[in-house]
Each structure stands twice: as structure tokens, then as C-alpha cells.
Design a protein around this motif. Sequence first.
Motif, PDB file in Angstrom:
ATOM      1  N   GLY A 178      -1.812 -20.551 -17.173  1.00  0.00           N
ATOM      2  CA  GLY A 178      -2.632 -19.842 -16.184  1.00  0.00           C
ATOM      3  C   GLY A 178      -2.214 -18.379 -16.041  1.00  0.00           C
ATOM      4  N   ARG A 179      -3.171 -17.490 -15.641  1.00  0.00           N
ATOM      5  CA  ARG A 179      -2.887 -16.062 -15.442  1.00  0.00           C
ATOM      6  C   ARG A 179      -2.086 -15.864 -14.162  1.00  0.00           C
ATOM      7  NH1 ARG A 179      -8.031 -12.385 -15.976  1.00  0.00           N
ATOM      8  NH2 ARG A 179      -6.364 -10.855 -16.198  1.00  0.00           N
ATOM      9  N   PRO A 180      -1.132 -14.923 -14.164  1.00  0.00           N
ATOM     10  CA  PRO A 180      -0.362 -14.669 -12.939  1.00  0.00           C
ATOM     11  C   PRO A 180      -1.259 -14.102 -11.848  1.00  0.00           C
ATOM     12  CG  PRO A 180       0.159 -13.032 -14.619  1.00  0.00           C
ATOM     13  CD  PRO A 180      -0.673 -14.084 -15.286  1.00  0.00           C
ATOM     14  N   PRO A 181      -0.938 -14.298 -10.569  1.00  0.00           N
ATOM     15  CA  PRO A 181      -1.795 -13.824  -9.466  1.00  0.00           C
ATOM     16  C   PRO A 181      -1.801 -12.302  -9.367  1.00  0.00           C
ATOM     17  CG  PRO A 181       0.267 -14.684  -8.616  1.00  0.00           C
ATOM     18  CD  PRO A 181       0.257 -15.013 -10.078  1.00  0.00           C
ATOM     19  N   LEU A 182      -2.902 -11.761  -8.839  1.00  0.00           N
ATOM     20  CA  LEU A 182      -3.058 -10.318  -8.649  1.00  0.00           C
ATOM     21  C   LEU A 182      -2.509  -9.924  -7.284  1.00  0.00           C
ATOM     22  CD1 LEU A 182      -4.253  -7.617  -9.651  1.00  0.00           C
ATOM     23  CD2 LEU A 182      -6.410  -8.260  -8.571  1.00  0.00           C
ATOM     24  N   SER A 183      -1.768  -8.799  -7.251  1.00  0.00           N
ATOM     25  CA  SER A 183      -1.157  -8.328  -6.001  1.00  0.00           C
ATOM     26  C   SER A 183      -2.243  -7.829  -5.047  1.00  0.00           C
ATOM     27  CB  SER A 183      -0.156  -7.213  -6.293  1.00  0.00           C
ATOM     28  OG  SER A 183       0.332  -6.644  -5.105  1.00  0.00           O
ATOM     29  N   THR A 184      -2.219  -8.334  -3.820  1.00  0.00           N
ATOM     30  CA  THR A 184      -3.178  -7.897  -2.804  1.00  0.00           C
ATOM     31  C   THR A 184      -2.928  -6.456  -2.377  1.00  0.00           C
ATOM     32  OG1 THR A 184      -3.285 -10.168  -1.994  1.00  0.00           O
ATOM     33  CG2 THR A 184      -4.164  -8.455  -0.553  1.00  0.00           C
ATOM     34  N   LEU A 185      -1.682  -6.044  -2.317  1.00  0.00           N
ATOM     35  CA  LEU A 185      -1.366  -4.666  -1.936  1.00  0.00           C
ATOM     36  C   LEU A 185      -1.891  -3.672  -2.954  1.00  0.00           C
ATOM     37  CD1 LEU A 185       2.283  -5.017  -0.577  1.00  0.00           C
ATOM     38  CD2 LEU A 185       0.235  -4.490   0.730  1.00  0.00           C
ATOM     39  N   ALA A 186      -1.884  -4.045  -4.233  1.00  0.00           N
ATOM     40  CA  ALA A 186      -2.402  -3.139  -5.263  1.00  0.00           C
ATOM     41  C   ALA A 186      -3.889  -2.890  -5.064  1.00  0.00           C
ATOM     42  CB  ALA A 186      -2.129  -3.726  -6.652  1.00  0.00           C
ATOM     43  N   VAL A 187      -4.639  -3.955  -4.752  1.00  0.00           N
ATOM     44  CA  VAL A 187      -6.071  -3.784  -4.487  1.00  0.00           C
ATOM     45  C   VAL A 187      -6.292  -2.961  -3.209  1.00  0.00           C
ATOM     46  CG1 VAL A 187      -8.229  -5.009  -4.061  1.00  0.00           C
ATOM     47  CG2 VAL A 187      -6.566  -5.946  -5.672  1.00  0.00           C
ATOM     48  N   SER A 188      -5.472  -3.201  -2.196  1.00  0.00           N
ATOM     49  CA  SER A 188      -5.619  -2.470  -0.928  1.00  0.00           C
ATOM     50  C   SER A 188      -5.360  -0.988  -1.104  1.00  0.00           C
ATOM     51  CB  SER A 188      -4.666  -3.051   0.124  1.00  0.00           C
ATOM     52  OG  SER A 188      -4.915  -4.430   0.332  1.00  0.00           O
ATOM     53  N   SER A 189      -4.447  -0.618  -2.005  1.00  0.00           N
ATOM     54  CA  SER A 189      -4.139   0.799  -2.199  1.00  0.00           C
ATOM     55  C   SER A 189      -5.336   1.565  -2.745  1.00  0.00           C
ATOM     56  CB  SER A 189      -2.945   0.948  -3.151  1.00  0.00           C
ATOM     57  OG  SER A 189      -3.277   0.478  -4.441  1.00  0.00           O
ATOM     58  N   VAL A 190      -6.136   0.932  -3.593  1.00  0.00           N
ATOM     59  CA  VAL A 190      -7.317   1.599  -4.137  1.00  0.00           C
ATOM     60  C   VAL A 190      -8.437   1.641  -3.109  1.00  0.00           C
ATOM     61  CG1 VAL A 190      -9.052   1.524  -5.968  1.00  0.00           C
ATOM     62  CG2 VAL A 190      -6.693   0.927  -6.478  1.00  0.00           C
ATOM     63  N   VAL A 191      -8.621   0.547  -2.375  1.00  0.00           N
ATOM     64  CA  VAL A 191      -9.702   0.496  -1.385  1.00  0.00           C
ATOM     65  C   VAL A 191      -9.419   1.442  -0.217  1.00  0.00           C
ATOM     66  CG1 VAL A 191     -10.929  -1.003   0.213  1.00  0.00           C
ATOM     67  CG2 VAL A 191     -10.303  -1.844  -2.051  1.00  0.00           C
ATOM     68  N   ALA A 192      -8.159   1.535   0.224  1.00  0.00           N
ATOM     69  CA  ALA A 192      -7.827   2.368   1.390  1.00  0.00           C
ATOM     70  C   ALA A 192      -8.076   3.842   1.121  1.00  0.00           C
ATOM     71  CB  ALA A 192      -6.368   2.144   1.797  1.00  0.00           C
ATOM     72  N   ALA A 193      -7.986   4.273  -0.138  1.00  0.00           N
ATOM     73  CA  ALA A 193      -8.176   5.691  -0.454  1.00  0.00           C
ATOM     74  C   ALA A 193      -9.590   6.170  -0.150  1.00  0.00           C
ATOM     75  CB  ALA A 193      -7.844   5.949  -1.924  1.00  0.00           C
ATOM     76  N   LEU A 194     -10.532   5.273   0.045  1.00  0.00           N
ATOM     77  CA  LEU A 194     -11.922   5.644   0.289  1.00  0.00           C
ATOM     78  C   LEU A 194     -12.221   5.867   1.767  1.00  0.00           C
ATOM     79  CD1 LEU A 194     -13.605   3.020  -2.075  1.00  0.00           C
ATOM     80  CD2 LEU A 194     -12.872   5.340  -2.635  1.00  0.00           C
ATOM     81  N   PHE A 195     -11.241   5.716   2.646  1.00  0.00           N
ATOM     82  CA  PHE A 195     -11.479   5.773   4.090  1.00  0.00           C
ATOM     83  C   PHE A 195     -10.852   7.007   4.722  1.00  0.00           C
ATOM     84  CE2 PHE A 195     -12.116   1.368   2.972  1.00  0.00           C
ATOM     85  CZ  PHE A 195     -13.232   0.997   3.718  1.00  0.00           C
ATOM     86  N   GLY A 196     -11.200   8.176   4.219  1.00  0.00           N
ATOM     87  CA  GLY A 196     -10.846   9.424   4.866  1.00  0.00           C
ATOM     88  C   GLY A 196      -9.367   9.778   4.783  1.00  0.00           C
ATOM     89  N   PRO A 197      -8.921  10.753   5.603  1.00  0.00           N
ATOM     90  CA  PRO A 197      -7.536  11.216   5.545  1.00  0.00           C
ATOM     91  C   PRO A 197      -6.511  10.115   5.811  1.00  0.00           C
ATOM     92  CG  PRO A 197      -8.901  12.719   6.847  1.00  0.00           C
ATOM     93  CD  PRO A 197      -9.722  11.507   6.594  1.00  0.00           C
ATOM     94  N   LEU A 198      -6.759   9.306   6.850  1.00  0.00           N
ATOM     95  CA  LEU A 198      -5.807   8.238   7.158  1.00  0.00           C
ATOM     96  C   LEU A 198      -5.776   7.197   6.041  1.00  0.00           C
ATOM     97  CD1 LEU A 198      -6.495   7.706  10.977  1.00  0.00           C
ATOM     98  CD2 LEU A 198      -4.695   9.049   9.879  1.00  0.00           C
ATOM     99  N   GLY A 199      -6.927   6.931   5.445  1.00  0.00           N
ATOM    100  CA  GLY A 199      -6.963   5.994   4.329  1.00  0.00           C
ATOM    101  C   GLY A 199      -6.198   6.500   3.128  1.00  0.00           C
ATOM    102  N   ALA A 200      -6.245   7.815   2.877  1.00  0.00           N
ATOM    103  CA  ALA A 200      -5.492   8.374   1.758  1.00  0.00           C
ATOM    104  C   ALA A 200      -3.988   8.205   1.969  1.00  0.00           C
ATOM    105  CB  ALA A 200      -5.846   9.855   1.581  1.00  0.00           C
TER     106      ALA A 200
END
Length: 355
Positions: A81-103
Motif C-alpha cells: 500500500g502507498r504511504p499516507p499523505l501528510s495533512t499539514l503539507a496539504v494545509s500549507s498550500v491551501v492556507a497560502a490562498l487566504f490573504g496575509p494571515l494565510g501566507a
Amino acid sequence: MSHAFGPSQPPPNRDANEPLTAPQEIRAGVLPRGGELPVGAPSGDEAARVAAAPRAPLPSGASTPLPVIHDPYLTRPPPPGRPPLSTLAVSSVVAALFGPLGAVAAIAFGWAARREIERAPEARRGHGLASVGLSLGVLLTLCWSSAIGFGVWMWTTHSGGETTAALGEGEASPEPASTASPAAPLPDVPPPAAQPGGSVPQHTTHRRIGGLSIVDIGVDVSTLSEELAKQRAEAHAKGEKVLVMTTSDPCEPCRGVDRALGDPLMQTALRSVRLVRVDIDVFKEDLDQIKMPRRLYPGFFLLSPDLTPQDGINGGEWDDDIARNIAPVLGAFVRGQYTTRRQPWHPLPGSGMRL
């Protein structure tokens, strides 16, 4: 009775189709001992199906092939089976789209995701995705910081009313000092306010021209110093700065200043200023008492704490008495930024502080 071939003759050759004896078959490995099936041999039903299946014709001289035995232990193991994907890694890309605080949050999430993946006991995916989120957060943070800083700078510059930069060309070049205020042709524009001098009001009047406060000292005041102290206190309560203007009647340069007060350039230059106009003929002794010069007019003075002039200029600092020439000089003067002058400031002997 002896055998036909004799007792010493070997037994005749066996027919090729005659089955072997049991011991020979056991040694050949065809039959098991004790009636047991060999390991991996098909069951009775499977053997029957194999025997009933049609067989391809064999070439001449070839022996009968043995049945195919399927070994379950030779099957391919299931893929890992494939190893699990890190949730924090996905959050780092998504958070960058939410303005200054998101960056900023993207930087924190990306850094935490990289450490989590590197230190996890089991393999995890998303190290590259966390690096992308971290880099994107840093880039967007710099962009947002630059944009916010530029916006604050623009707002400060606009609200500060720095007329020296806004009016650039209005700053007159230094020329030799003149002995009197220049008289120049004036445009035919009606004055926006009453003229002091021969028409000095009986009582002190206070009016507004746009955002500028205009005060004409009336002839009924007891002493000029008391009235100036009163005007300074009122101006301080409203966040205004007192600028005293000495005038006379007749005085064409003074009337030119009066006509220019309603111009947008003058409104910007004298924002948050209370212009107090004093007639030099009506208040001659009072002006001499507080050491305020009255020889050159119109004169403009900033007051020191004891109501004596702290700094002063006159109409000789510009050419034609129009807003384009007057506004840069008065705007810089009231803010203490008018340094290049045609006539240096010299307070009268015995008057307040010298700059």
C-alpha cells in the motif's frame, strides 16, 4: 520338469505396455507408498477433470506428459500500500490562498509538515508539497508586506498635506531681498472674505472658507495679546495651529492673499490652520509691545509660548500674489520646513526666542 527355455535361461523381455510391479512403481515415484497422494498432487475430482479434458495429439515417439500441478505458494504477493499523505503539507498550500494571515500560516504549516515527515516512524508522502507551500508562503508574505507598506505610505503622504512635494513648481527660486512687498496685477476674482484694514470689524469675527478658519480681530478688544492668547487656546482645542497675518488697507498684496484663500492649493497648504488677521494701523502699539514686525506686510508669524513671534516671513517671499506662488511658501512655513528664503528671519530686539 524343466522349463522350455531351460533353468539357466533369463526371463523373457517384458512387454513395454505391461505395468511395472509395485516396488518398481514406488521407486519410479509414480505411485505413493501406503496409498497416500504425493504432495501437490491434484485431488480426485481435479484429476478426473484433467483426464477428461481433450488433449493435443502427441508427436510420434513422445511420452505421455504429466498433469500440471498448481502451487498456491508460487502466486505473486499483493502490491504494498502507498504511504499516507501528510495533512499539514496539504494545509500549507491551501492556507497560502487566504490573504496575509494565510501566507504566514502557510510558512508555519510547511515547516511543521517537513519536520513531521522527516521524523515520522512510518513513511509519509508530501515532503515536496510541504516545500512548495513553505516557499509560496514566504513569497506571498513578502508581496503582502510590500503592498500594505505602500498603501500606508500613500495614505500618510495624502493625509499629511505635504504641499512642498505636491506643488513642486510653485517654490520660487532665491532672489535678492526686496525692501517692500511686490505689487502685481491681480485676476478679477471677487474676494471670498471681508477685507480687514479700513473695514476692520467692530467685534472679532470667526468664519470658515472651506477647511480654513479665518479670524479678523475686532477693534473692541482690550489688548491684542489677550485676544491672541484666547485664539490660540481655541485653536489648540480644535487641533489647529495659529498663523498671524498682519495686513493693512489699502494693500494690494494683502488682497491678493485674501482672494487666494479659497483656492484648493491654499486649502491644502493651510489645512488645520487658524489664520488670525491683524490690522497694523488699528493695533500699532499692541504689535510693537509683542515685538511683531509691521514694516513689511502682509507678514505671517508663528507664535512662541509668550506670544512673541517665533518665526516670520512676508509677501516678498513670492512673486505674483496668486495661489500657485503663495501656497508652497505658506504650506512649508507653517510646518517648519521653509528653509530657503529670500529674506532671513530676524526678530526685533527684546522679543522672544531666536531660531
